[in-house]
Design a protein around this motif. Structure first.
Motif, PDB file in Angstrom:
ATOM      1  N   SER A  38      45.301  46.099  50.444  1.00 10.31           N
ATOM      2  CA  SER A  38      45.551  45.332  51.665  1.00 10.31           C
ATOM      3  C   SER A  38      44.777  44.014  51.632  1.00 10.31           C
ATOM      4  N   PRO A  39      45.200  43.029  52.446  1.00 12.35           N
ATOM      5  CA  PRO A  39      44.422  41.791  52.539  1.00 12.35           C
ATOM      6  C   PRO A  39      42.956  42.046  52.907  1.00 12.35           C
ATOM      7  N   ILE A 115      44.286  34.587  51.051  1.00 10.03           N
ATOM      8  CA  ILE A 115      44.790  35.954  51.005  1.00 10.03           C
ATOM      9  C   ILE A 115      45.864  36.093  52.071  1.00 10.03           C
ATOM     10  N   PRO A 117      49.327  38.714  53.438  1.00 11.60           N
ATOM     11  CA  PRO A 117      50.068  39.955  53.248  1.00 11.60           C
ATOM     12  C   PRO A 117      51.298  39.696  52.379  1.00 11.60           C
ATOM     13  N   SER A 122      49.030  42.613  49.100  1.00 12.85           N
ATOM     14  CA  SER A 122      48.597  41.254  49.407  1.00 12.85           C
ATOM     15  C   SER A 122      48.766  40.355  48.196  1.00 12.85           C
TER      16      SER A 122
END
Length: 175
Positions: A38-39, A115, A117, A122
């Motif tokens: 994930s970010p 960064i 999504p 990401s």
């Protein structure tokens, strides 16, 4: 024969320095990589500079220099020497801008970590905006090391740290 060899060596050094003087001082190089993480996970790994020696190639030691509540400032000791950095700006989960603080190195600049999504994971774009004042370093950074190498190594190392293999892609639009 010895004098000719010395003359050729001197000529080679002069040519390298002349080429270095003709190259632009500033450069921009950007790479992107996609992660399943994930970010927030990508951001946390980048923001935790003290953990870098555990996963970054060639990084031997990090000394945190800033006090709590101040922008993160740290000194890295690596295979290539020692440099001091500061997080110039930090937008949690989205962007970090780090700058080399040391002067007199013959080079300097910033790295911007963007960064966003992307699908179930990401995308990270690392943009180096560098300046190389020393003509010898300018020649070496352009023709020997390459502008992209450090960022490509970083995103691959980050991928391994996050438990995956990633392939950096060079960005040519520099936006």
């Amino acid at each position: 024969i010895v004098l000719r060899m010395a003359a050729v060596l001197v000529l080679l050094v002069v040519v390298v320095l002349l080429i270095g003087l003709l190259l632009p001082r500033a450069h921009t190089a950007a790479v992107e990589a996609h992660y399943r993480a994930s970010p927030g996970q990508v951001y946390a790994a980048i923001d935790n500079v003290g953990n870098g020696p555990q996963w970054r190639t060639g990084l031997q030691r990090v000394e945190i220099l800033s006090a709590a509540g101040e922008p993160t400032r740290w000194r890295e000791t690596a295979d290539w020497g020692t440099l001091t950095f500061v997080h110039e700006s930090n937008h949690p989960g989205q962007q970090i801008v780090s700058r080399i603080v040391d002067e007199g190195q013959g080079f300097g600049g910033t790295w911007t970590y963007d960064i966003v999504p992307a699908g179930n994971g990401s995308m990270l774009r690392v943009t180096e905006r560098g300046e190389v004042s020393n003509p010898l370093y300018r020649f070496m950074s352009r023709f020997i090391f390459g502008y992209y190498r450090s960022a490509e190594t970083y995103v691959r190392d980050l991928g391994r740290h996050l438990g995956e293999d990633v392939t950096p892609v060079r960005v040519t639009d520099r936006s």
